[in-house]
Design an enzyme around this catalytic site. Structure first.
Site, PDB file in Angstrom:
ATOM      1  N   CYS A 113       0.840  -1.203   0.000  1.00 19.25           N
ATOM      2  CA  CYS A 113       0.000   0.000   0.000  1.00 19.25           C
ATOM      3  C   CYS A 113       0.878   1.258   0.000  1.00 19.25           C
ATOM      4  O   CYS A 113       0.655   2.190  -0.776  1.00 19.25           O
ATOM      5  CB  CYS A 113      -0.932  -0.016   1.206  1.00 19.25           C
ATOM      6  SG  CYS A 113      -2.110   1.344   1.215  1.00 19.25           S
ATOM      7  N   CYS A 114       1.920   1.280   0.861  1.00 13.13           N
ATOM      8  CA  CYS A 114       2.831   2.437   0.904  1.00 13.13           C
ATOM      9  C   CYS A 114       3.565   2.603  -0.424  1.00 13.13           C
ATOM     10  O   CYS A 114       3.806   3.719  -0.872  1.00 13.13           O
ATOM     11  CB  CYS A 114       3.854   2.282   2.037  1.00 13.13           C
ATOM     12  SG  CYS A 114       3.221   2.694   3.679  1.00 13.13           S
ATOM     13  N   CYS A 197      -1.141   8.738   7.093  1.00 14.72           N
ATOM     14  CA  CYS A 197      -2.485   8.408   6.617  1.00 14.72           C
ATOM     15  C   CYS A 197      -3.401   8.124   7.816  1.00 14.72           C
ATOM     16  O   CYS A 197      -2.951   7.595   8.846  1.00 14.72           O
ATOM     17  CB  CYS A 197      -2.427   7.177   5.725  1.00 14.72           C
ATOM     18  SG  CYS A 197      -1.554   7.462   4.181  1.00 14.72           S
ATOM     19  N   CYS A 200      -3.499   4.618   9.486  1.00 16.07           N
ATOM     20  CA  CYS A 200      -2.193   4.141   9.981  1.00 16.07           C
ATOM     21  C   CYS A 200      -1.597   5.067  11.026  1.00 16.07           C
ATOM     22  O   CYS A 200      -0.396   5.018  11.302  1.00 16.07           O
ATOM     23  CB  CYS A 200      -1.240   3.972   8.803  1.00 16.07           C
ATOM     24  SG  CYS A 200      -1.820   2.774   7.595  1.00 16.07           S
ATOM     25  N   CYS A 225       7.983   4.154   6.234  1.00  8.02           N
ATOM     26  CA  CYS A 225       7.126   3.678   5.150  1.00  8.02           C
ATOM     27  C   CYS A 225       7.920   3.394   3.896  1.00  8.02           C
ATOM     28  O   CYS A 225       7.368   2.933   2.913  1.00  8.02           O
ATOM     29  CB  CYS A 225       6.057   4.711   4.845  1.00  8.02           C
ATOM     30  SG  CYS A 225       6.746   6.285   4.356  1.00  8.02           S
TER      31      CYS A 225
HETATM   32 FE1  SF4 Z   1      -1.363   2.868   2.866  1.00  6.97          FE
HETATM   33 FE2  SF4 Z   1      -1.130   3.263   5.506  1.00  6.97          FE
HETATM   34 FE3  SF4 Z   1       1.028   3.452   3.897  1.00  6.97          FE
HETATM   35 FE4  SF4 Z   1      -0.910   5.298   3.852  1.00  6.97          FE
HETATM   36  S1  SF4 Z   1       0.511   4.835   5.572  1.00  6.97           S
HETATM   37  S2  SF4 Z   1       0.075   4.435   2.095  1.00  6.97           S
HETATM   38  S3  SF4 Z   1      -2.774   4.014   4.136  1.00  6.97           S
HETATM   39  S4  SF4 Z   1      -0.206   1.614   4.357  1.00  6.97           S
END
Ligand code: SF4
Length: 231
Positions: A113-114, A197, A200, A225
């Protein structure tokens, strides 16, 4: 202004950023996620050069408070904020396969996701840059104790990474914000020292580490991240 990279270590944040702007012109930009350090740097940078480049990664999952702050900053300083977005088709594919809240399922899916929402857009943002400015401080995390004010960023094509606040304390940051009436994220007043985010990030309890509210369900080692690998 002319001094070598080693000499920059003893310079003020403003001197470091002046040097960066004079050296790299529009090939340097401030990467901002609008945390406390970032708003300090925006205030300093705009005072040095109102046309200096500032970009952000809008992951599509930011807290409303961050969007509110971004508009407040745009309007107060009358600046453009370059926003980079994830690739729509890639997000659609990832959500279809792994669900909307994939980050809670495993470290690998959180990193996926990151990658899609932050790292890929960052790679696009950095394509025309020779240097980027970040709000990292040595005191923020165990992963950041060795950072220099100006260093080679091996994770990003060996361009220069500039950390003007490397030696600042949290008190220095908040003193500057108060003294200069810099807008800041409303979540900071709700015990969110570090804001990313929405899904998170959580508030921290008294005495907890400032990064404890980020990806709190993972082991303590997973507190970056991927934007600041090795830093
Ligand atoms: Fe995805 Fe969380 Fe990374 Fe944002 S912080 S990009 S929602 S995993």
């Amino acid at each position: 202004m002319s001094f070598n990279i080693e000499g920059l270590e003893s310079k003020s944040p403003q001197e470091v950023m002046k040097w960066a702007l004079e050296t790299f012109k529009d090939r340097v930009a401030l990467a901002s996620s609008f945390g406390a350090e970032d708003v300090v740097l925006i205030d300093m940078l705009v005072k040095i050069s109102p046309s200096a480049r500032i970009f952000t990664l809008d992951t599509g999952r930011l807290p409303q408070e961050t969007y509110d702050l971004m508009d407040k900053i745009r309007e107060k300083y009358k600046i453009n904020i370059e926003a980079y977005y994830p690739d729509t088709r890639t997000v659609e594919g990832v959500v279809k396969e792994h669900g909307f809240n994939l980050f809670y399922k495993s470290v690998q899916l959180r990193q996926l996701c990151c990658k899609v929402r932050k790292i890929d857009p960052l790679t696009r943002a950095m394509k025309d840059l020779d240097a980027w400015i970040c709000g990292l401080r040595r005191q923020q995390a165990v992963t950041r104790t060795e950072i220099k004010k100006v260093e080679i960023d091996a994770a990003h094509n060996s361009i220069l990474k500039i950390n003007p606040l490397a030696d600042w304390t949290e008190t220095d940051v908040w003193d500057y914000i108060k003294k200069n009436k810099v807008p800041f994220n409303a979540l900071h007043d709700k015990n969110y020292p570090s804001i990313g985010c929405a899904p998170c990030t959580r508030a921290v309890k008294p005495g907890e580490d400032v990064r404890a509210g980020r990806w709190w369900w993972e082991t303590p080692e997973q507190k970056e991240c991927g934007l600041h690998k090795g830093g």
